[in-house]
Design an enzyme around this catalytic site. Structure first.
Site, mmCIF file in Angstrom:
data_model
loop_
_atom_site.group_PDB
_atom_site.id
_atom_site.type_symbol
_atom_site.label_atom_id
_atom_site.label_comp_id
_atom_site.label_asym_id
_atom_site.label_seq_id
_atom_site.Cartn_x
_atom_site.Cartn_y
_atom_site.Cartn_z
ATOM 1 N N SER A 96 -74.637 -27.292 -21.359
ATOM 2 C CA SER A 96 -76.043 -27.420 -21.705
ATOM 3 C C SER A 96 -76.199 -28.784 -22.044
ATOM 4 O O SER A 96 -77.272 -29.228 -22.069
ATOM 5 C CB SER A 96 -76.212 -26.573 -23.092
ATOM 6 O OG SER A 96 -75.652 -27.385 -24.223
ATOM 7 N N GLY A 129 -67.147 -25.060 -20.409
ATOM 8 C CA GLY A 129 -67.554 -24.491 -21.834
ATOM 9 C C GLY A 129 -69.213 -24.284 -21.749
ATOM 10 O O GLY A 129 -70.021 -25.212 -20.998
ATOM 11 N N CYS A 130 -69.601 -23.393 -22.544
ATOM 12 C CA CYS A 130 -71.062 -23.298 -22.685
ATOM 13 C C CYS A 130 -71.777 -24.414 -23.380
ATOM 14 O O CYS A 130 -72.709 -25.133 -22.817
ATOM 15 C CB CYS A 130 -71.423 -22.071 -23.618
ATOM 16 S SG CYS A 130 -70.553 -22.137 -25.177
ATOM 17 N N TYR A 131 -71.346 -25.023 -24.373
ATOM 18 C CA TYR A 131 -71.940 -26.181 -25.013
ATOM 19 C C TYR A 131 -71.971 -27.232 -23.663
ATOM 20 O O TYR A 131 -72.816 -27.933 -23.828
ATOM 21 C CB TYR A 131 -71.252 -26.771 -26.312
ATOM 22 C CG TYR A 131 -71.712 -25.828 -27.633
ATOM 23 C CD1 TYR A 131 -72.978 -25.709 -27.776
ATOM 24 C CD2 TYR A 131 -70.605 -25.255 -28.231
ATOM 25 C CE1 TYR A 131 -73.185 -24.836 -28.948
ATOM 26 C CE2 TYR A 131 -70.663 -24.599 -29.398
ATOM 27 C CZ TYR A 131 -72.231 -24.333 -29.845
ATOM 28 O OH TYR A 131 -72.451 -23.662 -31.114
#
Lengths: 339, 339, 339, 339
Positions: free
Chosen positions: C153, C148-150
């Site tokens: 990061s 996932g994106c979060y």
């Protein structure tokens, strides 16, 4: 305090009406309707109103609306057409914010709005609510057709020029730019944030439904038919309309003549601000206000006159002008709740 | 790999040149100069280049620049005028991105740029770098004057119409809109975020310095003088120019004629995209690319032709076109590094 | 050139995959599917691809997908679950960009995703595609669950700290902020431009489905269970994620230890950029790239470590990382098409 | 009508004071000073005030200021320090909007503000103007130090929790996000539109000068020293602050205890709105208002309490709170001009 009904209170113009009337010294929002949100609190839909407007939204009951002193219809085009006659039947005055009663010629509706208009009598009876040029008729009206956002931004600067015959009526080009709230509250692909942020485009080129509304108003001012070109654009901002208008000066007309005319016509108008050079209108300067800012430049090189106006599309272009019309219709001070 | 010098590398066009050349198959950024940031790494100024361009910025040393195969001057108007002659003296080809060598008539500079231009010989020698209409001259040029952003967006769609005599040359109105990067990298009040976000305005009405540049290009196409009206606007977005152009069709000219002309002139141009109706250009569709998107509509009601174009002001409107010119000047494939 | 299938090509991650693969030296987009737009050209949906990707969108035909060398599934959560087994049955490798195969524990799906997960075997088989920490497993995988994106990061900066035991695993707070494209392409009220421009808010507080994904990754690094607090926010911008992470340093750990660790772990990683003080990550510096920028500060006053990372949610947070995984799975250079 | 002086009227807080006082029923802006714009009309600097505030800006003359009933100092940090003593010497009450009189301990100024503070007597005398917690002292004050924007957004939700001892005072993390107007009106590189649109970043990590101001307020509430972590971020929007606060619940404290406490403390506060779940604060809901919206969630998984607040940084975070303080100091209704 007088009471106002807002039929269709949850669109952006409805919300803006609630906001303006909540601060109004003589009228308060009293009856708010919504088809989709009936039963919910207005503040649930628009949380900024927590503590200031906690009315419950209701399904429209025409009789209930008729207990108010003024009724605003803030409905989609086509829907207003069906509902306004019933609202008028209550005997109360109505301000309609849709386009359904703005054009005098019923035959224009199929062409520009895509539907047959069968209420010709109401078209004849309705008064076009541009107070700066129609104040007395508004005062006596039962039904006011509140002008469109673009047409307001265009007619306020251009009507005086055509009335005074300072520009050619045959050669008018309008390049208008609007913030995204002009497209309404319903989410659609072109107004999805990642699509319209960092983007600029024209839309409905040669076919926007505000074209005949502007032509009707300018024709009345010029005393003859006006056919013009109107091109709207979408700006990545929430509010505001800036219209850039290109006209041809009549032979011998000078920049000072334009300035003198505007001063004569608009010096006492509370919501018109004429900007002295080198100032130019900017949408942020009218944001949240009922002002229309106007400036112009004569271009010696081409003999053209450029007129630029800025309004807040949701205020002077919709709800603010509707309240201004209401003030006139109810005999209140015209600027009440708007300064 | 050939080597490129970028004189004035820290403005937005300089940055964009570095970005494009960093991806170029045949040329690489080699010598970057900056007055204010000499001694710092380019990636310190623009951290997105960490790891991809770590060159150190240097004070301009003309000899050093001359060791490169091509020199880009990305300097402010007025400054380029002083420096470009020295760069040319190295014997290397120069692409100048300022306005200082674009106008053939020196007398126009005091009027539109506010300074005396004393390099008439260079004005005569410089080649206006709009490759789609000037490719052969660019190929042979020592000094290319890279077109302005607005002029690129306007001339690409209008030159063919004037060359083919399909529109009146006397009646051209251009309403153009640009993102804020067009104003450059230096912080100023009107471009401070809280001032220009949620705002839209016109600026330099009747007085923008790109007016004579556009007129010069269109006059050459029309074979006679062209005087037009050009009004730029500021859009709250970073990149992109959309130009809406209003023309009058010559008697008998039809929409199909325009379409056929554009196809004939631009079918093989790699950076021109003709959009079929109902599509219209949007700045986001050309963002980060060297494309110019073009669409048009004939308006039967007024006899007007509306032409709309979109470019990225920093790419096709500046650095991308400069690289395109460089490719031609160095005998590289014209699209190298640009697709 | 190898051929790629993209199942669900018209969402933002699909579009980004097409963009990246169109520039890839060894793989090209070949088969694009869409339920809603089948029959239309991809460039009709995304006009920026006119001239660069004119493939026609098709209804998914699993056999057709199987003729490609790699299959990307860019489908909504819950839909991928149904379709990926069929894609795998073609014998081709699959990169799935949904959350459907990321969590190893099937029991977490009803809690966080709201559906029963009946493909436990595939959960066991799928490889979590964070190449910097899982490269070898990705190389051998048939099914890669793209992070996932979060979580990307967050895990890239935190995994090394937990592996090296420099911070307390029990006291982790993540305050993350994402641009609006993270919410996908379907228009919805909260992402309607006038609602989310000029607005900032938190959402799904204590309940975002990326929480268990992050915990799973950090637990593996720490060698014990990790329970953390993750709060996502919506930023009025199109792209980018910035995560601010609050940790507690283990006794005696110093800022230099953190710096040394990061250098050791990430010095050779092509997509990780460690920013030296006083630099801090900004989303614009990674926009359009596959980079993850990381910086940190130890706060002597509170004994806390603050770690900040920035990625482009659509690139390193989705399509870029998917291409990175594909490169590894197909034996191509890991950075191919990504620099 | 009472008369107000605004010393430093052309910054954003000055402008906001003019806006609020122009609508105030009992006080009007009377004397506006500006160093840089003396001699110009206020409406020339801020054209939105054309027709509503046409006062001329003057160089500060302390005696003139002393003819007003209240003096606002809206000056940069460090400048206020020099000027406020003279303003107080006129015998009139002063509301200072800088940070120069907020900290009780002079020794903190060199550390956090970078200058020596030699007005310890005034530090002792000044009253911290957070009316919800300091109303009586404000009533009697000659000098009110108007709280900072971030500290207002943090202290309003946290003071009750610390006073009631429901959370650990030793473990407080504040992740705050502000619109760009918080950085003031002077154009600087990081706030140049093309730099901060489409960007998100943290700044002054571990070193923001509002940290000791928050700690001072919370320490007073807790009855013991508080050391916390405060991380501000810059959001690409004009106005608004959202603060996300991470606390640890004391053993046995439940979500209902928090709710009950907030109701008890804030039920009658006109400018505090407690949002019932599932609502969460959004900056647009408080934009242009003096409200502070507050919501919270207890996270069973981690034992953390998350508190979220939203204010308009220029209103409740600056000018609105200053007017609220003025109302109290002058014996006017506290909400006058603010609803």
């Amino acid at each position: 305090m007088l009471k106002a009904a807002i039929v269709g209170a949850t669109g952006y113009t409805g919300r803006e009406l609630v906001a303006l009337l909540s601060r109004h010294p003589g009228v308060r929002p009293f009856y708010l309707t919504s088809d989709s949100y009936a039963g919910k609190s207005f503040a649930e839909i628009y949380p900024q109103f927590r503590g200031s407007c906690e009315l419950t939204l209701e399904k429209l009951d025409v009789k209930e609306a008729g207990t108010c002193d003024i009724i605003f219809a803030a409905l989609p085009h086509g829907t207003s057409l069906e509902i306004v006659p019933h609202l008028l039947a209550t005997g109360k005055k109505v301000v309609d914010l849709s386009g359904d009663f703005r054009l005098k010629e019923a035959a224009l509706y199929p062409l520009w709005y895509g539907y047959e208009h069968k209420q010709s009598a109401l078209l004849a009876e309705s008064v076009y609510g541009l107070p700066e040029h129609n104040r007395e008729a508004v005062r006596r009206a039962d039904l006011v057709a509140n002008p469109g956002c673009y047409p307001t931004s265009v007619q306020l600067p251009l009507i005086p020029l055509l009335q005074a015959d300072l520009v050619e009526a045959e050669d008018i080009i309008i390049d208008a730019k609007s913030g995204v709230s002009g497209a309404g509250r319903t989410p659609k692909q072109p107004y999805h944030f990642p699509e319209c942020a960092e983007n600029f485009k024209a839309y409905k080129v040669t076919g926007h439904q505000h074209t005949p509304e502007i032509e009707q108003g300018l024709a009345a001012a010029a005393g003859r038919q006006v056919t013009l070109l109107f091109t709207p654009h979408l700006v990545p901002m929430i509010r505001g309309i800036l219209s850039t208008m290109y006209l041809r000066l009549k032979p011998g007309v000078k920049e000072e003549d334009i300035a003198a005319l505007y001063r004569k016509v608009y010096a006492d108008e509370p919501f018109i601000r004429l900007l002295p050079a080198p100032s130019l209108p900017e949408t942020k300067d009218v944001s949240g206000t009922n002002f229309c800012d106007i400036a112009f430049r004569a271009d010696r090189r081409t003999g053209r006159l450029i007129v630029i106006s800025a309004i807040d599309n949701l205020v002077k272009g919709a709800a603010g002008q509707a309240v201004q019309n209401m003030n006139i219709m109810l005999g209140l001070p015209e600027t009440a709740g708007l300064m």
